[in-house]
Design an enzyme around this catalytic site. Structure first.
Site, PDB file in Angstrom:
ATOM      1  N   TRP A 103      -7.310  87.610  60.919  1.00 37.69           N
ATOM      2  CA  TRP A 103      -7.958  86.883  59.828  1.00 37.69           C
ATOM      3  C   TRP A 103      -9.470  86.984  59.927  1.00 37.69           C
ATOM      4  CZ3 TRP A 103      -5.048  86.415  55.928  1.00 37.69           C
ATOM      5  CH2 TRP A 103      -3.686  86.129  56.055  1.00 37.69           C
ATOM      6  N   ASP A 173     -13.143  79.039  59.740  1.00 37.47           N
ATOM      7  CA  ASP A 173     -11.847  79.135  59.076  1.00 37.47           C
ATOM      8  C   ASP A 173     -10.882  78.361  59.966  1.00 37.47           C
ATOM      9  OD1 ASP A 173      -9.344  79.775  58.135  1.00 37.47           O
ATOM     10  OD2 ASP A 173      -9.584  81.956  58.297  1.00 37.47           O
ATOM     11  N   LYS A 197      -0.556  75.575  55.739  1.00 40.59           N
ATOM     12  CA  LYS A 197      -0.102  75.539  57.126  1.00 40.59           C
ATOM     13  C   LYS A 197       0.006  74.095  57.620  1.00 40.59           C
ATOM     14  CE  LYS A 197      -1.287  80.165  57.492  1.00 40.59           C
ATOM     15  NZ  LYS A 197      -2.344  81.079  57.062  1.00 40.59           N
TER      16      LYS A 197
HETATM   17  C1  LIG Z   1      -3.067  82.008  56.639  1.00 39.81           C
HETATM   18  C2  LIG Z   1      -4.463  82.201  57.016  1.00 39.81           C
HETATM   19  C3  LIG Z   1      -5.419  82.699  56.105  1.00 39.81           C
HETATM   20  C4  LIG Z   1      -5.052  83.127  54.705  1.00 39.81           C
HETATM   21  O1  LIG Z   1      -4.829  82.031  53.927  1.00 39.81           O
HETATM   22  P1  LIG Z   1      -4.534  82.151  52.336  1.00 39.81           P
HETATM   23  O2  LIG Z   1      -4.540  80.724  51.943  1.00 39.81           O
HETATM   24  O3  LIG Z   1      -3.194  82.830  52.210  1.00 39.81           O
HETATM   25  O4  LIG Z   1      -5.597  82.937  51.708  1.00 39.81           O
HETATM   26  C5  LIG Z   1      -6.717  82.800  56.526  1.00 39.81           C
HETATM   27  N1  LIG Z   1      -7.082  82.453  57.761  1.00 39.81           N
HETATM   28  C6  LIG Z   1      -6.201  81.975  58.666  1.00 39.81           C
HETATM   29  C7  LIG Z   1      -6.670  81.580  60.032  1.00 39.81           C
HETATM   30  C8  LIG Z   1      -4.863  81.840  58.319  1.00 39.81           C
HETATM   31  O5  LIG Z   1      -3.988  81.366  59.218  1.00 39.81           O
END
Ligand SMILES: *Cc1c(COP(=O)(O)O)cnc(C)c1O
Length: 361
Positions: A103, A173, A197
């Site tokens: 990511w 993030d 998540k």
């Molecule tokens: C799942 C995830 C993403 C992507 O998220 P979306 O909402 O599908 O764009 C980005 N960063 C991390 C750390 C993730 O676990």
């Protein structure tokens, strides 16, 4: 009710049962409103109460001070890979990106479309099995910002504390570990997270952004990509994901009823320990992450052969465990055990792992 499996998927992921039950109960009509959340206008008083409840719960749970804005946007965490540099990476500056997995790499790729990026990473041969130490970070004091991925969903590693960044704004993030434990918000300038998540369902990205960053935003950005649009309109510039925000408000109330994030952290630590203990006790299993970089949310491990890993996934599915196959970039297995994942499910997996080892080890 049809039987529920133990859902170890990495996202969208398991939701708290009391939240699902409340949604089901109120789906035909919200109490006193006479219509479903799915039919409710975002310009109503009721929806305003729901979105403000989601915001105030998040502020309380995370201890978010008044000089930060809380936004509910669309486009997932992935759109934040673009919005962050478009808003905050000035033309005459570069941004430091600490790359700890898939990511973060994607975040870099989008930032590079906008401006100059300085990539800081651990040796690739470790296959992202650890978080770098402070003395490995060659940070630029004059960077526009430093970007980290607080929990690496795919590799199963997690920052235990924030890196020291001096006066440079820290941007994170936190898609896969936000709300899993208390964090010192004031060390961050901006935090973003896809909701699917640990916060709710897909289609909402939570963004927490400190006021002073707004001065850096260039003029002329497309209106939907400018953070100021969403701050000025309290996340209601256009139609937001009303259902997703409703779910967030319920998940946050569930967390508050549990006693907040310190209580949640205790549960999460205990759940993760059950799994890591069996991985450490049996030679048959090998954890992917270095011991001191282990994620509390995504537990990644290997078996002695790929054949055994496939067999494990197959037999686990028969036993009622879904979503254990690891991401292709790590292979092996991954158990995602977010806040809503029940302890009984972890205990059941641990006993399954012991039996599987006895049978095939
Ligand atoms: C799942 C995830 C993403 C992507 O998220 P979306 O909402 O599908 O764009 C980005 N960063 C991390 C750390 C993730 O676990």
């Amino acid at each position: 009710m049809t039987k529920r499996v133990f859902n170890f998927n990495s996202g969208p992921a398991v939701l708290p049962l009391p939240v699902l039950e409340e949604v089901q109960r109120d789906l035909m009509a919200l109490p006193g409103v006479g219509m479903s959340i799915l039919e409710l206008t975002h310009r109503s008083k009721t929806f305003d109460r729901i979105i403000r409840s989601a915001e105030s719960s998040l502020r309380e749970l995370l201890g978010i001070p008044n000089n930060y804005n809380v936004l509910f946007l669309q486009g997932g965490a992935t759109l934040q890979f673009s919005m962050v540099p478009m808003n905050l990476l000035a033309k005459d500056k570069s941004a430091d990106y600490i790359v700890t997995g898939t990511w973060s790499k994607k975040a870099v790729k989008e930032a590079q479309r906008v401006g100059t990026v300085n990539i800081i990473t651990t040796p690739e041969d470790s296959n992202f099995s650890r978080i770098p130490q402070q003395d490995e970070l060659k940070l630029d004091d004059s960077a526009a910002y430093i970007h980290i991925t607080t929990n690496n969903t795919i590799f199963g590693t997690e920052w235990k504390t924030e890196p020291s960044v001096g006066n440079v704004p820290l941007i994170a993030d936190a898609s896969s570990n936000i709300l899993s434990r208390p964090i010192p918000i004031n060390k961050y300038a901006l935090i973003y997270a896809g909701a699917q998540k640990n916060i709710g369902t897909s289609g909402v990205a939570l963004v927490i952004i400190r006021n002073d960053l707004l001065d850096r935003i260039p003029t002329g950005l497309p209106v939907m990509l400018d953070y100021r649009t969403h701050i000025e309109n309290k996340s209601l510039y256009n139609t937001p994901n009303t259902f997703g925000i409703y779910i967030i408000s319920l998940v946050c109330q569930w967390l508050q009823n549990k006693g907040g994030l310190a209580a949640v952290q205790c549960e999460n630590e205990a759940k993760a320990k059950l799994l890591y203990d069996v991985i450490d006790a049996l030679d048959f299993y090998r954890g992917h992450a270095d011991t001191n970089s282990r994620s509390m949310m995504n537990v990644t491990f290997r078996l002695p052969s790929e054949e055994l890993e496939e067999l494990f996934v197959e037999e686990a599915a028969i036993a009622g465990f879904e979503g254990l196959k690891g991401h292709r970039s790590v292979s092996g297995l991954r158990a995602s055990i977010y806040n809503a994942f029940p302890r009984e499910g972890v205990e059941a997996l641990v006993s399954f792992m012991k039996k599987f080892e006895q049978k095939y080890g």
